[in-house]
Design an enzyme around this catalytic site. Structure first.
Site, PDB file in Angstrom:
ATOM      1  N   GLY A 161      -4.639   2.560   8.962  1.00  0.00           N
ATOM      2  CA  GLY A 161      -4.857   2.072   7.317  1.00  0.00           C
ATOM      3  C   GLY A 161      -6.248   1.814   6.428  1.00  0.00           C
ATOM      4  CG  ASP A 179      -2.035   1.470  -4.878  1.00  0.00           C
ATOM      5  OD1 ASP A 179      -2.010   2.151  -5.146  1.00  0.00           O
ATOM      6  OD2 ASP A 179      -2.813   0.725  -3.682  1.00  0.00           O
TER       7      ASP A 179
END
Ligand code: AK5
Length: 274
Positions: free
Chosen positions: A20, A134
């Site tokens: 990530g 988001d």
């Protein structure tokens, strides 16, 4: 996983789950309880910018107060000289965007079930004055029962914290955010509308080759529904009610749950089992 001081020695490290932003994630087992969790390893050297450290602190603070079946748990954190570790809930079925890539697009039943579960998670967050900002398939995981888990709160804020500069994809951002004016919890309604479109068509509605073109489409709400795949008019009606430029006119999330398309298509259990 109760509140206590953790160290790397408390875990057996398994396979990498993915990379990530800022770090690698591993499947791990907590030795004393045999609990399977995901461990995210962040290198301090990559967190140097005070802005990012601030964001990480804020996120851990926000997450520690959230408990919802459709929000990935953050159980705790610890650190050593070089790294910061986040102890996360493990989502067995992996990443939503990969599922979408594999299927190209979802059935209306699947899309409506997912949308309703995300709406419930966001209603819960908004009730705690947390706006996510988001919401996109890349930030959503799938649990063992097929339930969605909002996974990354890297950009979430408490509602009183407004305006900031953005980076990354514009695709899911509402007009008020791309134009950098004041915004509130209704930004998450917009992003959910974008996701609903993407679930049903396989691509986000304002997708374009150039960033500037996406920007233009968002601020004009240049929304078009392609003839294929075939999507019901009730689904399109719902999307049109979410992707509204004036944020005060967007369909509130509790009304979304009562929309005919959701009522007729979403699994009452909130879980899509295929
Ligand atoms: C990092 C640096 C600066 C914020 C952050 C926070 C909370 O979930 C984070 C942050 C996540 C990240 C479980 C799987 C994965 C997979 C993740 C890891 C998801 Br694949 N099958 N099961 N996890 S991937 O990274 N989540 C998070 C609550 O990095 N914040 C500021």
């Amino acid at each position: 996983m109760e509140q206590r001081r953790w160290t790397l020695n408390d875990f057996d490290i398994g396979k990498p789950l993915g990379k990530g932003k800022f770090g690698q994630v591993y499947l791990v087992r907590e030795k004393s309880s045999n609990h399977i969790v995901a461990l995210k390893v962040l290198f301090k050297s990559q967190l140097q910018h005070s802005e990012v450290v601030h964001q990480l602190r804020r996120e851990v603070e926000i997450q520690s107060h959230l408990r919802h079946p459709n929000i990935l748990r953050l159980y705790g954190y610890f650190y050593d000289q070089k790294r910061v570790y986040l102890i996360l809930e493990y989502a067995l079925k992996g990443e939503l965007y990969k599922e979408l890539q594999k299927c190209k697009y979802f059935s209306e039943r699947r899309a409506a079930t997912y949308l309703a579960s995300l709406a419930r998670a966001l209603i819960y967050c908004h009730g705690k004055h947390v706006i996510h900002r988001d919401i996109k398939p890349e930030n959503i995981l799938i649990g063992a029962q097929g339930e969605l888990k909002i996974a990354d709160f890297g950009w979430s804020v408490h509602a009183f914290n407004r305006r900031r500069t953005m980076c990354g994809t514009l695709d899911y951002l509402p007009p008020e955010m791309v134009e950098n004016v004041e915004h509130d919890a209704s930004v998450d309604i917009w992003s959910l509308g974008v996701m609903c479109y993407e679930f049903l068509y396989g691509v986000p509605p304002f997708d374009a080759k150039e960033h500037s073109e996406t920007y233009r489409k968002i601020v004009r709400v240049d929304l078009k529904f392609p003839p294929k795949p075939i999507v019901s008019s009730t689904a399109k009606d719902l999307i049109r009610q979410m992707l509204v430029k004036d944020s005060s006119q967007r369909l509130p999330l509790h009304k979304l749950l009562e929309h005919p398309w959701i009522v007729q298509n979403a699994e009452p259990s909130g879980v899509y089992r295929g």
